[in-house]
Enzyme design. Structure first.
Site, mmCIF file in Angstrom:
data_model
loop_
_atom_site.group_PDB
_atom_site.id
_atom_site.type_symbol
_atom_site.label_atom_id
_atom_site.label_comp_id
_atom_site.label_asym_id
_atom_site.label_seq_id
_atom_site.Cartn_x
_atom_site.Cartn_y
_atom_site.Cartn_z
ATOM 1 N N HIS A 99 1.449 7.017 5.516
ATOM 2 C CA HIS A 99 1.793 7.351 4.128
ATOM 3 C C HIS A 99 0.625 8.062 3.473
ATOM 4 O O HIS A 99 -0.531 7.742 3.708
ATOM 5 C CB HIS A 99 2.150 6.101 3.316
ATOM 6 C CG HIS A 99 1.167 4.987 3.466
ATOM 7 N ND1 HIS A 99 1.113 4.195 4.587
ATOM 8 C CD2 HIS A 99 0.189 4.537 2.644
ATOM 9 C CE1 HIS A 99 0.153 3.308 4.451
ATOM 10 N NE2 HIS A 99 -0.441 3.498 3.296
ATOM 11 N N HIS A 101 -1.202 8.602 -0.089
ATOM 12 C CA HIS A 101 -1.349 8.076 -1.445
ATOM 13 C C HIS A 101 -1.527 9.260 -2.377
ATOM 14 O O HIS A 101 -2.317 10.165 -2.082
ATOM 15 C CB HIS A 101 -2.613 7.213 -1.575
ATOM 16 C CG HIS A 101 -2.572 5.915 -0.845
ATOM 17 N ND1 HIS A 101 -2.334 4.722 -1.477
ATOM 18 C CD2 HIS A 101 -2.762 5.611 0.464
ATOM 19 C CE1 HIS A 101 -2.384 3.729 -0.593
ATOM 20 N NE2 HIS A 101 -2.644 4.244 0.595
HETATM 21 P P1 5GP Z 1 -2.719 1.357 2.879
HETATM 22 O O1 5GP Z 1 -3.795 0.344 2.646
HETATM 23 O O2 5GP Z 1 -1.905 1.006 4.110
HETATM 24 O O3 5GP Z 1 -3.206 2.758 2.881
HETATM 25 O O4 5GP Z 1 -1.763 1.262 1.629
HETATM 26 C C1 5GP Z 1 -0.650 0.447 1.560
HETATM 27 C C2 5GP Z 1 -0.164 0.452 0.131
HETATM 28 O O5 5GP Z 1 1.145 -0.095 0.093
HETATM 29 C C3 5GP Z 1 -1.024 -0.383 -0.826
HETATM 30 O O6 5GP Z 1 -1.553 0.438 -1.841
HETATM 31 C C4 5GP Z 1 -0.047 -1.441 -1.353
HETATM 32 O O7 5GP Z 1 -0.244 -1.721 -2.717
HETATM 33 C C5 5GP Z 1 1.306 -0.824 -1.091
HETATM 34 N N1 5GP Z 1 2.356 -1.799 -0.848
HETATM 35 C C6 5GP Z 1 2.275 -2.923 -0.085
HETATM 36 N N2 5GP Z 1 3.450 -3.563 -0.085
HETATM 37 C C7 5GP Z 1 4.299 -2.848 -0.841
HETATM 38 C C8 5GP Z 1 5.678 -3.029 -1.209
HETATM 39 O O8 5GP Z 1 6.351 -3.971 -0.824
HETATM 40 N N3 5GP Z 1 6.205 -2.078 -2.027
HETATM 41 C C9 5GP Z 1 5.493 -1.003 -2.468
HETATM 42 N N4 5GP Z 1 6.113 -0.147 -3.274
HETATM 43 N N5 5GP Z 1 4.194 -0.806 -2.139
HETATM 44 C C10 5GP Z 1 3.608 -1.719 -1.338
#
Ligand code: 5GP
Ligand code: ZN
Length: 138
Positions: A99, A101
């Protein structure tokens, strides 16, 4: 993938605030935003990191990132944005479904990414340049 939160969001098993969707990707609001409007843009297919994405999906996601960014700027209270992706656990990737951001930014918003920058020693920069160029040729 069964245990993946994002796959469950894609399939509709877990609700999310969707802001854009097409056959290849969706954009949703991050549940724990760095700022309101913090968006996650992801492929519908469960692919872990950028290197797992087919070329067509990379190109499409990048194009859609541009569209989301334009939307964030037009939505207001936003002067700029950060676009980034964590790849692999060591980089901070908590959810192993690729993903981007998109974090809306404005002057004085208080968000500070901690860049522990360093300096190269003698010849170290050119050595790293060589090392990476050679790796690209392999
Ligand atoms: P990463 O650390 O993998 O780059 O980012 C994962 C992101 O997913 C985090 O910013 C977290 O807040 C978001 N996230 C985790 N669980 C959920 C969820 O159930 N729904 C949504 N909309 N975002 C989520
Ligand atoms: Zn997934």
């Amino acid at each position: 993938m069964k245990n993946c939160i994002f796959c469950q969001i894609v399939s509709g098993k877990i609700p999310a605030e969707r802001i854009l969707e097409d056959s290849l990707c969706i954009a949703i609001l991050d549940i724990n935003p760095l700022r309101p409007g913090h968006t996650l843009l992801l492929p519908k297919e469960h692919l872990e990191t950028m290197l797992d994405l087919p070329e067509k999906t990379v190109a499409h996601l990048t194009k859609q990132a541009q569209i989301v960014a334009r939307g964030l700027l037009k939505a207001g209270e936003t002067e700029g944005y950060n676009l980034f992706a964590n790849n692999h656990k060591c980089s901070g990737q908590a959810i192993p479904h690729f993903h981007f951001h998109l974090v809306p930014r404005r002057t004085g918003d208080g968000i500070k990414f901690q860049w522990n920058t360093g300096v190269y020693g003698d010849d170290e920069m050119s050595a790293w340049g060589m090392r990476i160029r050679e790796a690209l040729e392999k």
